[in-house]
Design an enzyme around this catalytic site. Structure first.
Site, short mmCIF file in Angstrom:
data_model
loop_
_atom_site.label_atom_id
_atom_site.label_comp_id
_atom_site.label_asym_id
_atom_site.label_seq_id
_atom_site.Cartn_x
_atom_site.Cartn_y
_atom_site.Cartn_z
N ARG A 17 0.81 -1.24 0.00
CA ARG A 17 0.00 0.00 0.00
C ARG A 17 0.84 1.27 0.00
NH1 ARG A 17 -3.06 -2.95 3.75
NH2 ARG A 17 -4.79 -3.98 2.71
N LYS A 77 2.42 11.33 -10.82
CA LYS A 77 1.51 10.49 -11.60
C LYS A 77 2.26 9.23 -11.97
CE LYS A 77 -1.74 13.50 -13.97
NZ LYS A 77 -2.18 14.01 -15.29
N GLU A 117 7.46 18.04 -25.29
CA GLU A 117 6.85 18.33 -23.97
C GLU A 117 7.31 19.70 -23.46
OE1 GLU A 117 4.49 16.73 -22.40
OE2 GLU A 117 4.70 14.55 -22.59
N LYS A 173 6.47 23.03 -14.24
CA LYS A 173 5.63 21.89 -13.83
C LYS A 173 5.36 21.93 -12.33
CE LYS A 173 4.33 17.19 -14.10
NZ LYS A 173 4.33 15.93 -14.80
N GLU A 196 -4.98 16.74 -9.69
CA GLU A 196 -5.66 17.12 -10.94
C GLU A 196 -7.17 17.31 -10.77
OE1 GLU A 196 -4.01 15.48 -14.64
OE2 GLU A 196 -6.05 15.46 -15.41
N ARG A 247 -4.14 21.50 -12.95
CA ARG A 247 -3.12 20.55 -13.40
C ARG A 247 -3.49 19.91 -14.73
NH1 ARG A 247 0.36 15.91 -10.18
NH2 ARG A 247 1.32 15.07 -12.07
N ASN A 268 -2.09 18.47 -19.70
CA ASN A 268 -2.48 17.48 -20.72
C ASN A 268 -2.66 18.12 -22.09
OD1 ASN A 268 -2.57 15.26 -18.91
ND2 ASN A 268 -4.47 16.10 -18.09
N HIS A 304 -2.34 16.07 -25.20
CA HIS A 304 -2.25 14.67 -24.79
C HIS A 304 -3.46 13.83 -25.19
CE1 HIS A 304 1.25 15.92 -22.62
NE2 HIS A 304 1.45 14.72 -22.13
N HIS A 341 -2.44 10.73 -27.06
CA HIS A 341 -2.64 9.35 -26.60
C HIS A 341 -3.37 8.53 -27.65
CE1 HIS A 341 -2.24 10.44 -22.05
NE2 HIS A 341 -1.09 10.43 -22.69
N HIS A 392 6.08 9.32 -27.58
CA HIS A 392 5.10 10.08 -26.79
C HIS A 392 5.22 11.60 -27.05
CE1 HIS A 392 2.44 11.14 -23.53
NE2 HIS A 392 3.37 11.93 -23.03
P1 NAD Z 1 10.98 5.89 -22.72
O1 NAD Z 1 10.91 5.70 -21.28
O2 NAD Z 1 10.41 4.80 -23.58
O3 NAD Z 1 12.49 6.15 -23.14
C1 NAD Z 1 12.78 6.36 -24.49
C2 NAD Z 1 13.89 5.41 -25.00
O4 NAD Z 1 15.14 5.90 -24.59
C3 NAD Z 1 13.81 3.99 -24.48
O5 NAD Z 1 14.21 3.10 -25.48
C4 NAD Z 1 14.81 4.00 -23.33
O6 NAD Z 1 15.32 2.73 -23.04
C5 NAD Z 1 15.88 4.89 -23.91
N1 NAD Z 1 16.73 5.58 -22.96
C6 NAD Z 1 16.36 6.16 -21.79
N2 NAD Z 1 17.37 6.86 -21.29
C7 NAD Z 1 18.43 6.70 -22.11
C8 NAD Z 1 19.75 7.21 -22.12
N3 NAD Z 1 20.16 8.07 -21.21
N4 NAD Z 1 20.57 6.82 -23.12
C9 NAD Z 1 20.13 5.98 -24.09
N5 NAD Z 1 18.88 5.51 -24.16
C10 NAD Z 1 18.04 5.87 -23.18
O7 NAD Z 1 10.22 7.24 -23.17
P2 NAD Z 1 10.11 8.70 -22.52
O8 NAD Z 1 9.88 9.59 -23.66
O9 NAD Z 1 11.18 8.98 -21.58
O10 NAD Z 1 8.78 8.60 -21.65
C11 NAD Z 1 7.54 8.39 -22.24
C12 NAD Z 1 6.61 7.85 -21.18
O11 NAD Z 1 6.47 8.80 -20.13
C13 NAD Z 1 5.22 7.55 -21.69
O12 NAD Z 1 4.82 6.29 -21.25
C14 NAD Z 1 4.38 8.64 -21.06
O13 NAD Z 1 3.05 8.22 -20.84
C15 NAD Z 1 5.10 8.89 -19.78
N6 NAD Z 1 4.85 10.23 -19.22
C16 NAD Z 1 4.46 10.30 -17.93
C17 NAD Z 1 4.26 11.55 -17.35
C18 NAD Z 1 3.87 11.63 -15.90
O14 NAD Z 1 3.56 12.73 -15.43
N7 NAD Z 1 3.90 10.56 -15.16
C19 NAD Z 1 4.45 12.71 -18.09
C20 NAD Z 1 4.86 12.59 -19.41
C21 NAD Z 1 5.06 11.34 -19.97
N1 GLY Z 2 1.95 14.94 -17.53
C1 GLY Z 2 0.74 15.40 -16.95
C2 GLY Z 2 0.80 15.61 -15.48
O1 GLY Z 2 1.80 15.33 -14.85
O2 GLY Z 2 -0.16 16.05 -14.89
#
Ligand code: NAD
Ligand code: GLY
Length: 357
Positions: free
Chosen positions: A117, A139, A181, A223, A233, A237, A241, A244, A248, A261
């Site tokens: 939990r 998130k 982003e 942010k 949110e 907040r 999006n 997004h 998505h 993304h």
């Molecule tokens: P990702 O995590 O898939 O990373 C992109 C690629 O880069 C992958 O192949 C990874 O293995 C590689 N990689 C990572 N760091 C590296 C490095 N330093 N050197 C070489 N390769 C590296 O993609 P992303 O763009 O980082 O994240 C996208 C994800 O984040 C989505 O799932 C999205 O929904 C999520 N997201 C979440 C939030 C949130 O607030 N929680 C906000 C925005 C996006």
């Molecule tokens: N990426 C959207 C949020 O963190 O609220």
């Protein structure tokens, strides 16, 4: 030299530490003699795991290395993390550390939210996108076959440790997706940031460490400000999006293989600008301004003909912002003037998407 930004959320707060090395010394007291599960993937682990292990001599380390890719941000990977937690006997006072992009950050956070939990976790984001967005704000989650991020929880990390040198190994397409982003913040409420991005394009694209640090610090502040006002949110907040809901749908329509993304968010912002124009909220200049900025960074700004607008609208019905069957979208009255628009008709969304081919 490191920059510290504090996230203040009423009863709890945590630091974003922006540095050019892995330095956990400020957390040594919390981590002393604890079990720590390092969660990473097959791409990032060979690059950084050894260095991170040497920076954590004061705790008992375990590893969980997952397959790479958005298609693995699912229940199976979440279960693999939980199995590792069970195998290493991680208790409520122990800690998880994510090392990777947004996919690893989101999944590790969700495993931390669910294990017993809720246990503590630290984010070590290694992509630009995760350093300026995904690792901040609590998130966490995974995808469901029917849609992105449909399973998840709000769970704030203990700290976010950003090492800007990790961007040196990031593939260029992934780096540029992170800029998508960053441009989002200009669209939401930071119009001057669009000029900063254009003025610093050369430094950004040549990975100048000082420019990258400033880019990251600025975005983290933008942010942090929105998250501090509305952690769960309930209102403002949701502006984060921007782009997004369209984005998505673009990702899901192409089985998470067509757009990264940040690329999907970039194109989603163009669609949001077009819809804002068609509904009379802004003039046609907004879309042009956004497109110029996206084109400069070689981000997508036109929809591939092979993707049907109808399919995107169908996927958008599953978005978390849909309420009582009505579409809620983030639209703009101008650059930096994003707002939550309710009761948007599907026909208007279809027309806007079709105008972005
Ligand atoms: P990702 O995590 O898939 O990373 C992109 C690629 O880069 C992958 O192949 C990874 O293995 C590689 N990689 C990572 N760091 C590296 C490095 N330093 N050197 C070489 N390769 C590296 O993609 P992303 O763009 O980082 O994240 C996208 C994800 O984040 C989505 O799932 C999205 O929904 C999520 N997201 C979440 C939030 C949130 O607030 N929680 C906000 C925005 C996006
Ligand atoms: N990426 C959207 C949020 O963190 O609220």
């Amino acid at each position: 030299m490191s920059d510290h930004i504090q996230i203040n959320l009423g009863d709890h707060q945590y630091p974003l530490i922006i540095n050019n090395a892995f330095n956990f010394s400020c957390l040594s007291k919390r981590l002393q003699d604890k079990k720590v599960l390092l969660v990473s993937n097959e791409t990032v682990a060979p690059l950084y795991l050894d260095e991170i292990k040497s920076a954590l001599p004061f705790c008992q380390l375990f590893e969980c290395i997952l397959p790479d890719g958005e298609q693995h941000k699912n229940l199976l990977s979440w279960e693999l993390i939980l199995n590792s937690l069970a195998d290493c006997g991680l208790t409520r006072t122990d800690v998880l550390i994510s090392i990777g992009g947004g996919v690893i950050c989101d999944m590790t956070g969700f495993a931390a939210a669910s294990w017993m939990r809720g246990v503590d976790f630290i984010q070590v984001p290694t992509t630009l996108l995760s350093q300026i967005d995904a690792s901040i704000g609590g998130k966490t989650g995974i995808n469901h076959p029917r849609g992105k991020n449909l399973i998840g929880a709000f769970h704030q990390p203990l700290a976010v440790m950003i090492n800007t040198t990790t961007l040196q190994t990031l593939p260029q397409r992934e780096f540029v997706a992170g800029i998508g982003e960053a441009i989002k913040y200009a669209g939401i409420n930071q119009p001057d940031f669009a000029h900063w991005l254009s003025d610093n394009q050369t430094g950004i694209m040549s990975l100048d460490d000082e420019v990258l640090r400033e880019l990251i610090v600025r975005c983290c502040r933008f942010k942090a400000d929105l998250v501090e006002q509305d952690e769960k949110e309930q209102g403002i907040r949701a502006l984060l999006n921007l782009g997004h809901t369209f984005g998505h749908a673009l990702e899901a329509a192409t089985a998470y293989q067509g757009y990264l993304h940040g690329e999907a968010v970039a194109l989603g912002m163009v669609m949001a600008a077009e819809l804002s124009f068609q509904l009379g909220f802004c003039d046609s200049e907004l879309r042009k301004t956004l497109e110029r900025l996206l084109r400069g960074f070689k981000l997508p700004y036109r929809l591939k003909k092979s993707i049907a607008a109808e399919q995107l609208v169908e996927l958008m019905r599953l978005d978390k912002k849909v309420q009582s069957g009505q579409h809620r979208l983030i639209l703009m009255k101008g650059l930096g003037q994003a707002f939550i628009a309710k009761g948007i008709e599907e026909n208007d969304i279809l027309n806007a998407i079709r105008a972005c081919v």
